[in-house]
Design a protein around this motif. Structure first.
Motif, PDB file in Angstrom:
ATOM      1  N   ASP B  58       5.496   1.033  -6.898  1.00  0.00           N
ATOM      2  CA  ASP B  58       4.863   0.070  -6.003  1.00  0.00           C
ATOM      3  C   ASP B  58       3.359  -0.066  -6.267  1.00  0.00           C
ATOM      4  N   TYR B 163      -0.900  -2.843   5.686  1.00  0.00           N
ATOM      5  CA  TYR B 163       0.257  -2.340   6.414  1.00  0.00           C
ATOM      6  C   TYR B 163      -0.099  -2.305   7.897  1.00  0.00           C
ATOM      7  N   TRP B 304       5.233   0.522   5.697  1.00  0.00           N
ATOM      8  CA  TRP B 304       5.750   0.882   4.368  1.00  0.00           C
ATOM      9  C   TRP B 304       7.203   1.348   4.419  1.00  0.00           C
ATOM     10  N   ALA B 307       9.979  -0.775   3.052  1.00  0.00           N
ATOM     11  CA  ALA B 307      10.248  -0.905   1.620  1.00  0.00           C
ATOM     12  C   ALA B 307      11.568  -0.254   1.233  1.00  0.00           C
ATOM     13  N   SER B 370       6.339  -5.364  -6.814  1.00  0.00           N
ATOM     14  CA  SER B 370       6.105  -4.040  -6.238  1.00  0.00           C
ATOM     15  C   SER B 370       7.275  -3.588  -5.387  1.00  0.00           C
ATOM     16  N   GLY B 371       8.198  -4.489  -5.129  1.00  0.00           N
ATOM     17  CA  GLY B 371       9.325  -4.132  -4.266  1.00  0.00           C
ATOM     18  C   GLY B 371       8.950  -4.143  -2.796  1.00  0.00           C
ATOM     19  N   GLY B 372       7.998  -5.006  -2.414  1.00  0.00           N
ATOM     20  CA  GLY B 372       7.715  -5.173  -0.990  1.00  0.00           C
ATOM     21  C   GLY B 372       6.429  -4.549  -0.495  1.00  0.00           C
ATOM     22  N   THR B 373       5.347  -4.725  -1.259  1.00  0.00           N
ATOM     23  CA  THR B 373       4.036  -4.279  -0.779  1.00  0.00           C
ATOM     24  C   THR B 373       3.380  -5.460  -0.062  1.00  0.00           C
TER      25      THR B 373
END
Lengths: 294, 456
Positions: B58, B163, B304, B307, B370-373
């Protein structure tokens, strides 16, 4: 052979009874040893079992004992997730050279401390031992500056070369062993015209199999497990070592670590250590047999 | 015989090894010397900047953005240097001390922005921003967020990810207890702290059978020292937020702070609806989250945790952090800035790279890579809300917008020497959790220790 049956009718039965008693103790101790062995192997078992679980199953609580579906592909996936082969090779190269370096340098220094007579030898030895008290973080930055001035950053050199300059603990260990070798052997060598270097090579080293095996194991395990030094000195990912790669698998605070892959890596990382132990153990026994004096 | 052969092979073996080592040293020494020659000569216009980050997917996705950037800026080369999370700070300190400072980084380790600022590691970006004509609005970054990393009118960092704190809940556990799902709307005043405790009680099962034990709520709102803020108590003096993170006074032994902690630890010790740290560790491992194991009904945590949502073996939803009287702060914000280090030799080129990472399309691209940042850009955020399978994007949007409205930046970024403060809190508060000490006994000790740490 024929004498055995002729010992009379009483003795076999008493022999059997005695053997039975003897056996009961043996069986008991055998069983308890097996139980303890299983207990010891339990973490290992879980490591292997987790390495074959799927990502979903790994999160289950209470954990399953054996994988529901055996996911052998994990052992392939690790090579895609990390550049596992490269990391493994790097670690082996560094570990191997560290062992060689440590064995040569530490045994030379230890030989000197064990067999030479000289003024202030003990003070030097104390000084050497006192370096064991310096924690790595204390020398971390000065050493980094030194190696960076030598342009050694992002090479394996900072991880290998220091091993060629001895390590206090191993020197101490070998010195203790060398002092137990009988003086007569060295006197005989001297009479036959042996130089000091030759005596180190032909008398001290061959007689120190067990001690050298111990040092080799220590040096290898230390290098194999070392995380901080490679992290500091290596910056290209194709030069990383195994611990660096494994640590990065758990690096994200934001994800569930892929424990199953980490366990695959751990299983594979264990192989060289177990092999080394097996080899060194043989040497260990051999060393004791060959010395013949101890 | 065997022995003799062994002796004979020893000498050539040693010689070969020595040779290999020498060859290795000669080889690599030359190579690295050549590299620095190119980089530092200044003959070619090409400069190399280094972005230092954590070695996890990430974070390292930025490597994939480099080709596009280098196409746009043919004279700038970007190199990514990475370290595992635990060693992030040690390596950074060593690199700086060894005059090998990276150009761009963020406070991804244990130390936060205030720690970096007070150690004089950061470059003042004010002039570069002025010269460049950079405007946060062009990148859909709100001025409020820009203020977080501004100290006495000097800007030291530019936000890139954000976040918030949210509540994740286990839909399966809610269904099993026959409870309605909590709302995601922050303005829904019926969703209160007491109501949360009530729902938690219905889901909690404490049993001798480990497999059956489950808890209603895990209220890990922010780091331990910040939690009184949720109950309206102020543990640090107001000037902390304007002078670079050095509080002139702390109030950890004030009656308000003590009352706040009593309410929090009450969840574990009197209400018994929250797990102790020991239990969490035994279920989920050292740094694990028991929510992931399906043993927690509601988890108040940083966004986070979303994720990993697609891997959870149960259905989840997101809800607002409950209302608690008239509290103004209900969410902790974790805004990660991009920083330029003082040791950077090419700050202008580094700033170009930062601007590139903030562009709307790059921020959108980054979400997937990043897979969901979560991006800081309000425009790219719309894409982020839709990123998670099985969770209503409208709920995520509600929770994010409410989180920002009722949010305060996490203390771990804003207070100096924070890694030491955090360690101290974890150690000192341990006996409260286990019931060996009371909050009243511990807080004066913490107050004394924190004063010492801040003075260091």
């Amino acid at each position: 052979m024929s004498t055995i049956p002729s010992t009379g009718p009483h003795s076999p039965s008493s022999k059997v009874r005695r053997r039975r008693k003897f056996d009961a103790v043996r069986v008991m101790s055998f069983i308890s040893l097996v139980i303890i062995t299983f207990l010891m192997l339990l973490p290992l078992f879980f490591m292997v079992s987790t390495s074959l679980k799927s990502k979903r199953e790994m999160l289950k609580f209470p954990p399953t004992f054996l994988p529901e579906t055996w996911q052998w592909s994990n052992y392939k996936d690790i090579f895609d997730t990390l550049q596992f082969g490269t990391l493994y090779g790097n670690s082996l190269l560094i570990g191997g050279l560290t062992v060689v370096g440590t064995l040569i340098s530490s045994s030379l220094a230890a030989y000197g401390f064990a067999r030479y007579r000289g003024k202030g030898k003990n003070i030097w030895f104390m000084l050497l031992l006192s370096t064991m008290m310096l924690p790595y973080p204390a020398i971390m930055i000065p050493q980094f500056i030194l190696f960076s001035k030598m342009n050694w950053i992002d090479t394996f050199l900072p991880l290998i070369v220091p091993a060629f300059f001895g390590s206090a603990y191993n020197i101490f260990l070998l010195r203790q062993f060398f002092t137990t070798l009988p003086d007569e052997l060295f006197d005989a060598g001297r009479i036959d015209g042996c130089g000091e270097f030759r005596m180190w090579l032909k008398i001290a080293l061959p007689l120190s199999g067990p001690a050298l095996a111990t040092v080799a194991i220590f040096a290898f395990i230390y290098s194999w497990n070392d995380l901080l030094t490679p992290v500091l000195y290596l910056s290209s990912s194709e030069k990383f070592t195994l611990p660096v790669g494994m640590a990065s698998l758990t690096s994200s605070r934001f994800r569930i670590p892929p424990w199953h892959l980490l366990m695959v890596a751990s299983v594979l990382a264990m192989v060289p250590i177990v092999t080394l132990f097996a080899i060194a153990q043989k040497r260990f026994v051999e060393g004791i047999v060959l010395t013949g004096i101890k | 015989m065997n022995k003799n052969r062994k002796r004979k092979t020893l000498v050539p073996m040693l010689a070969t090894v020595m040779f290999i080592v020498l060859a290795l040293s000669g080889c690599s020494g030359g190579k690295s010397a050549g590299e620095t020659g190119n980089g530092g000569s200044g003959k070619g216009e090409k400069v190399t900047i280094t972005h230092y980050t954590i070695d996890s997917e990430d974070r390292t996705f930025i490597e994939k953005l480099i080709p596009d950037f280098e196409k746009e800026h043919p004279n700038i080369k970007v190199k990514i240097e990475k370290a595992p999370y635990e060693q992030f700070d040690s390596k950074l300190q060593t690199l700086i001390a060894g005059d090998k400072s990276p150009d761009v980084t963020s406070h991804y380790g244990y130390g936060g922005f205030a720690e970096y600022y007070n150690k004089d590691m950061l470059l003042d970006l004010t002039d570069i921003i002025k010269e460049d004509g950079f405007k946060a609005a062009d990148y859909s970054i709100s001025e409020d967020l820009m203020k977080i990393y501004t100290v006495k009118d000097h800007t030291y960092g530019i936000p890139v990810n954000m976040y918030v704190t949210l509540m994740l809940y286990n839909k399966d556990m809610f269904d099993a207890a026959g409870l309605p799902y909590p709302p995601s709307d922050y303005e829904d005043k019926s969703w209160t702290f007491d109501k949360m405790v009530e729902a938690a009680k219905k889901m909690t099962v404490v049993s001798d059978d480990v497999a059956k034990t489950q808890y209603g709520v895990d209220f890990t709102w922010a780091e331990r020292d910040m939690r009184p803020l949720y109950f309206g108590a102020q543990p640090y003096s107001e000037d902390t937020w304007t002078n670079g993170g050095v509080p002139s006074a702390t109030h950890f032994d004030s009656p308000e702070v003590i009352a706040a902690y009593n309410k929090l630890f009450g969840l574990i010790n009197t209400e018994k609806v929250s797990p102790s740290t020991e239990w969490s560790k035994s279920v989920a491992g050292q740094n694990g989250d028991p929510f992931v194991a399906g043993k927690i009904g509601m988890s108040v945590t940083g966004s986070w945790s979303l994720a990993g949502a697609n891997d959870f073996p149960f259905k989840i939803g997101v809800a607002a952090v409950p209302w608690n009287g008239d509290n103004k702060v209900r969410s902790t914000l974790f805004v990660d800035p991009l920083l330029i280090l003082k040791g950077s030799k090419h700050p202008k080129e580094a700033f170009e790279w930062i601007k590139f990472l903030l562009k709307n399309d790059i921020q959108e691209k980054s979400i997937d890579l990043s897979g969901g940042t979560p991006p800081v850009s309000t425009k790219a955020a719309e894409t982020y809300y839709k990123h998670f399978d099985g969770i209503d994007p409208a709920d995520i949007k509600n929770v994010y917008e409410g989180g920002v409205k009722y949010g305060f930046e996490s203390y771990n970024h804003l207070v100096t020497n924070y890694s030491q403060i955090n360690d101290m809190f974890i150690n000192e508060m341990q006996p409260i959790e286990t019931g060996h000490k009371t909050v009243e006994e511990v807080m004066p000790i913490i107050q004394k220790k924190i004063t010492e740490i801040i003075k260091r």
